[in-house]
Structures are given as C-alpha cells and as structure tokens.
Design a protein around this motif. Structure first.
Motif, PDB file in Angstrom:
ATOM      1  N   ILE A  43     -74.754 -88.814 -11.198  1.00 18.19           N
ATOM      2  CA  ILE A  43     -73.812 -87.827 -11.741  1.00 18.19           C
ATOM      3  C   ILE A  43     -74.425 -87.098 -12.947  1.00 18.19           C
ATOM      4  CG2 ILE A  43     -71.754 -88.982 -10.878  1.00 18.19           C
ATOM      5  CD1 ILE A  43     -71.326 -90.042 -13.768  1.00 18.19           C
ATOM      6  N   LYS A  44     -73.797 -85.991 -13.320  1.00 16.70           N
ATOM      7  CA  LYS A  44     -74.233 -85.193 -14.477  1.00 16.70           C
ATOM      8  C   LYS A  44     -74.233 -86.053 -15.743  1.00 16.70           C
ATOM      9  CE  LYS A  44     -75.047 -81.614 -17.152  1.00 16.70           C
ATOM     10  NZ  LYS A  44     -76.419 -81.037 -17.173  1.00 16.70           N
ATOM     11  N   SER A  45     -75.209 -85.837 -16.602  1.00 16.23           N
ATOM     12  CA  SER A  45     -75.251 -86.586 -17.856  1.00 16.23           C
ATOM     13  C   SER A  45     -73.935 -86.435 -18.613  1.00 16.23           C
ATOM     14  CB  SER A  45     -76.395 -86.085 -18.734  1.00 16.23           C
ATOM     15  OG  SER A  45     -77.640 -86.453 -18.184  1.00 16.23           O
ATOM     16  N   LEU A  67     -85.109 -72.100 -13.614  1.00 17.74           N
ATOM     17  CA  LEU A  67     -84.989 -72.384 -15.047  1.00 17.74           C
ATOM     18  C   LEU A  67     -83.512 -72.585 -15.370  1.00 17.74           C
ATOM     19  CD1 LEU A  67     -87.196 -72.381 -17.315  1.00 17.74           C
ATOM     20  CD2 LEU A  67     -86.449 -70.063 -17.881  1.00 17.74           C
ATOM     21  N   ASN A  68     -83.164 -73.736 -16.000  1.00 25.89           N
ATOM     22  CA  ASN A  68     -81.758 -73.953 -16.369  1.00 25.89           C
ATOM     23  C   ASN A  68     -81.622 -74.266 -17.838  1.00 25.89           C
ATOM     24  OD1 ASN A  68     -80.558 -76.823 -17.123  1.00 25.89           O
ATOM     25  ND2 ASN A  68     -82.334 -77.192 -15.784  1.00 25.89           N
ATOM     26  N   SER A  69     -80.496 -73.813 -18.384  1.00 25.20           N
ATOM     27  CA  SER A  69     -80.132 -74.201 -19.736  1.00 25.20           C
ATOM     28  C   SER A  69     -78.639 -74.471 -19.765  1.00 25.20           C
ATOM     29  CB  SER A  69     -80.504 -73.099 -20.730  1.00 25.20           C
ATOM     30  OG  SER A  69     -80.143 -73.515 -22.029  1.00 25.20           O
ATOM     31  N   ASN A  70     -78.223 -75.490 -19.021  1.00 22.11           N
ATOM     32  CA  ASN A  70     -76.792 -75.791 -18.920  1.00 22.11           C
ATOM     33  C   ASN A  70     -76.232 -76.298 -20.244  1.00 22.11           C
ATOM     34  OD1 ASN A  70     -76.261 -75.076 -16.184  1.00 22.11           O
ATOM     35  ND2 ASN A  70     -77.500 -76.830 -15.571  1.00 22.11           N
ATOM     36  N   GLY A  71     -77.074 -76.943 -21.028  1.00 22.94           N
ATOM     37  CA  GLY A  71     -76.621 -77.380 -22.354  1.00 22.94           C
ATOM     38  C   GLY A  71     -75.667 -78.549 -22.302  1.00 22.94           C
ATOM     39  N   LEU A  72     -75.951 -79.471 -21.374  1.00 26.81           N
ATOM     40  CA  LEU A  72     -75.155 -80.697 -21.289  1.00 26.81           C
ATOM     41  C   LEU A  72     -73.672 -80.412 -21.048  1.00 26.81           C
ATOM     42  CD1 LEU A  72     -76.558 -83.270 -23.878  1.00 26.81           C
ATOM     43  CD2 LEU A  72     -75.965 -83.719 -21.498  1.00 26.81           C
ATOM     44  N   GLN A  73     -73.409 -79.383 -20.272  1.00 32.80           N
ATOM     45  CA  GLN A  73     -72.022 -79.127 -19.871  1.00 32.80           C
ATOM     46  C   GLN A  73     -71.518 -80.344 -19.095  1.00 32.80           C
ATOM     47  OE1 GLN A  73     -71.612 -75.936 -17.048  1.00 32.80           O
ATOM     48  NE2 GLN A  73     -69.416 -76.238 -16.831  1.00 32.80           N
ATOM     49  N   GLY A 214     -85.277 -72.675 -21.414  1.00 35.26           N
ATOM     50  CA  GLY A 214     -84.579 -73.542 -20.463  1.00 35.26           C
ATOM     51  C   GLY A 214     -85.538 -74.581 -19.926  1.00 35.26           C
ATOM     52  N   GLY A 215     -85.095 -75.317 -18.923  1.00 37.58           N
ATOM     53  CA  GLY A 215     -85.934 -76.347 -18.314  1.00 37.58           C
ATOM     54  C   GLY A 215     -86.393 -75.902 -16.939  1.00 37.58           C
ATOM     55  N   LEU A 216     -87.719 -75.903 -16.740  1.00 37.87           N
ATOM     56  CA  LEU A 216     -88.307 -75.467 -15.471  1.00 37.87           C
ATOM     57  C   LEU A 216     -88.323 -76.608 -14.463  1.00 37.87           C
ATOM     58  CD1 LEU A 216     -89.886 -73.068 -14.073  1.00 37.87           C
ATOM     59  CD2 LEU A 216     -91.962 -74.276 -14.790  1.00 37.87           C
TER      60      LEU A 216
HETATM   61  O1  RRO Z   1     -77.663 -79.781 -19.232  1.00 41.07           O
HETATM   62  C1  RRO Z   1     -78.838 -79.365 -19.287  1.00 41.07           C
HETATM   63  O2  RRO Z   1     -79.138 -78.281 -19.791  1.00 41.07           O
HETATM   64  C2  RRO Z   1     -79.958 -80.179 -18.786  1.00 41.07           C
HETATM   65  C3  RRO Z   1     -80.088 -81.534 -19.014  1.00 41.07           C
HETATM   66 BR1  RRO Z   1     -78.771 -82.552 -19.846  1.00 41.07          BR
HETATM   67  C4  RRO Z   1     -81.265 -82.205 -18.595  1.00 41.07           C
HETATM   68  O3  RRO Z   1     -81.468 -83.412 -18.778  1.00 41.07           O
HETATM   69  N1  RRO Z   1     -82.232 -81.478 -17.982  1.00 41.07           N
HETATM   70  C5  RRO Z   1     -82.085 -80.160 -17.745  1.00 41.07           C
HETATM   71  O4  RRO Z   1     -82.973 -79.535 -17.173  1.00 41.07           O
HETATM   72  N2  RRO Z   1     -80.941 -79.524 -18.148  1.00 41.07           N
END
Ligand code: RRO
Length: 303
Positions: A43-45, A67-73, A214-216
């Motif tokens: 599941i999502k963190s 590339l994501n930058s969800n920011g721990l949503q 963001g995270g690649l």
């Molecule tokens: O939520 C995010 O932006 C995120 C998390 Br917590 C993570 O561990 N890795 C990622 O690529 N994005």
C-alpha cells in the motif's frame, strides 16, 4: 508451484507485487483485475496525519522515464488501519499485504509501525526512508547509516511483523545503508526507490512538476537497480525485494538473478494497469524458454 517464493512474513504464490504508491490501497486496481492473482500488494506509504501531497502537477512523462512528486499524499494511518486495510481484508482475505511507513521523526515511524501492526492482514511493513519528494522526511533518514540503524532498531522492537527497509539510490554507497539496516535488525530490504530528477517545460521556462524535482522511475533505472541489488547481494544474505524499471517477465528473471527474492512493479502500472497480471501470466512461458524450472532455483544467482 514453480512461481512460489518465501520471504520473512511472506509466503507468496508468485514473486510479483505492485510497488508502494503505484496502486494506493488497491481499490482502483480491483476494478481492472482480480487482486488475488498478485503475489502481494504494497500500500501507499502512510504518515501519521493525512496529507494532501505536493503542488500539482505531480507526475510527468520524460523521454527517460516517469517522474513523480506525489509528496506522500495519503489518508493517514488511522484511516489506513480503520478503512483501507479492512476493505482489502474483506474483499481479498487471502492476499498478503505489505504496509509502508513514512515519518518525520523516528518516533513517528515507531507509532505508524505499531498502528499498522493492529491490522490483521498486514504481513510485513516497509520502512520508507527514501521518499525523494518531501523536506525533512524520507531521504533525511535514509541517507545516514547511523539514523537508518537506529530507526530500524526502534521499529523492529515495536513490530510483530517483519520489517523491510526501502533504500534510496540517491546516495554514493548503498551498501553502507543496506548494512546499517541489517545491523538494525531488518528482515529484508526493498530496493530501489526513485532517483531524483528534474523536467523543464520550455513554454513556461519552469519545472514541469509543481514541486520542482521528482522521482524518476521506469526502464532507465532498471540497470541501476540491478547493479545495486547485485552489489548488496555480495555482502548480505538479507532477502531483497527488487524494484526499479520492471515491465516484463524477462525483467523479473533478471532481477532475481541479480539477487532479488521477489520483485515490485512501479512505473509500468501507470502505462498499463494490467502490467502485474500480464507479467505473472507470462512468467511460466518465459521460464520455459530459458530452461528455468522454478524461481527458487535462480534466486540470488552468483556471478
Ligand atoms: O509520495 C511520493 O512523492 C513518493 C514517495 Br513517498 C516515494 O517513496 N517515492 C516516490 O517516488 N514518490
């Protein structure tokens, strides 16, 4: 069952699971396919408080990958334990579930681990010390060996279920962090999280993502994941859940030959939500082609 793999807390009918954050709590995925075909589901963190996430846009496609930058949503630990995990337990009682904890202090990690332990269908928990997209969280913990060891130790003392430390590739020596997690009592490692990247929009002359970087993820990071898993496998016997750029059954076999005991699928889920069931369905045919009888046979192959 030639696809079965065994890891601490996880007796999986196959080694394939969606990576944390790529299927949230499984509800949307369940509209696309029967989640029971999965080896497991991460599941999502989860943080203590619910979080709305980073400024939008939060995702973008680049020529090199996603590339994501969800920011721990996320909905916060009480909702995860009170609603999301019970939904999975009711609808998929046989599905092994892995939780994921993300705190802003060691104490928060411990509290989240304790609360996730109350859910009857949590088989294991990832300690996410590698989110690249939040200040004072994630990377602040996962890039310092002493912090990783202490955080792991305290969480292990508070948990009934095995803990897997999720490692960042945004570091010079991942082995140092892996060994710190091992000293802290981790049952296993999950590696790798996403690699910090920047995408620029020429029209606005600004970053494409609201947060800037963001995270690649995606195929570009697969060779890095393989190299890092292989490097850690040389010095540690800890079970490794491999993640980074997997989108086919061939990728799964490569990752297991590098030293992984199970695998997670991340970015591929965004391009095709049926990636996991397709990869699982392809595995026996591809194993036949390469003369592999069962997966246990190739786990952590030495070279
Ligand atoms: O939520 C995010 O932006 C995120 C998390 Br917590 C993570 O561990 N890795 C990622 O690529 N994005």
């Amino acid at each position: 069952n030639r696809l079965a793999v065994k890891l601490p807390g996880l007796e999986l009918k196959n080694p394939v699971m969606p990576a944390s954050g790529t299927c949230w709590y499984g509800q949307e995925f369940a509209q696309n396919f029967d989640l029971n075909v999965l080896g497991s589901l991460v599941i999502k963190s989860t943080t203590i408080q619910p979080r709305d996430g980073n400024p939008k846009p939060r995702t973008t496609e680049t020529t090199g990958g996603w590339l994501n930058s969800n920011g721990l949503q996320n909905v916060g630990v009480d909702q995860v334990v009170g609603a999301k995990l019970p939904w999975l337990a009711t609808n998929f009682p046989q599905l092994p579930v892995i939780g994921s904890a993300a705190g802003f202090s060691i104490e928060e990690y411990v509290t989240i681990v304790q609360k996730l332990n109350h859910a009857p269908n949590i088989n294991a928990i990832e300690l996410n010390v590698s989110c690249p997209n939040v200040a004072h969280g994630g990377l602040a913990f996962g890039t310092d060996p002493q912090t990783v060891e202490e955080l792991t130790k305290q969480c292990v003392a508070a948990s009934q279920v095995p803990l897997y430390v999720k490692l960042t590739p945004n570091i010079t020596d991942i082995v140092e962090i892996a060994l710190a997690a091992q000293r802290g009592g981790a049952a296993g490692l999950t590696m790798i999280n996403t690699l910090t990247g920047l995408s620029i929009d020429l029209n606005t002359r600004k970053p494409a993502l609201g947060n800037g970087t963001g995270g690649l993820s995606g195929p570009a990071i697969k060779p890095m994941a393989l190299a890092m898993i292989h490097k850690v496998r040389q010095v540690s016997e800890l079970p490794i859940i491999g993640v980074g750029g997997i989108s086919s059954a061939e990728d799964v076999l490569e990752m297991m030959m590098a030293g992984a005991n199970a695998v997670q699928v991340g970015a591929a889920n965004y391009h095709d939500p049926l990636s996991c069931p397709k990869i699982i369905a392809q595995l026996p045919t591809v194993m036949d082609f390469y003369g592999i009888d069962n997966l246990a046979q190739i786990q952590g192959a030495q070279f």
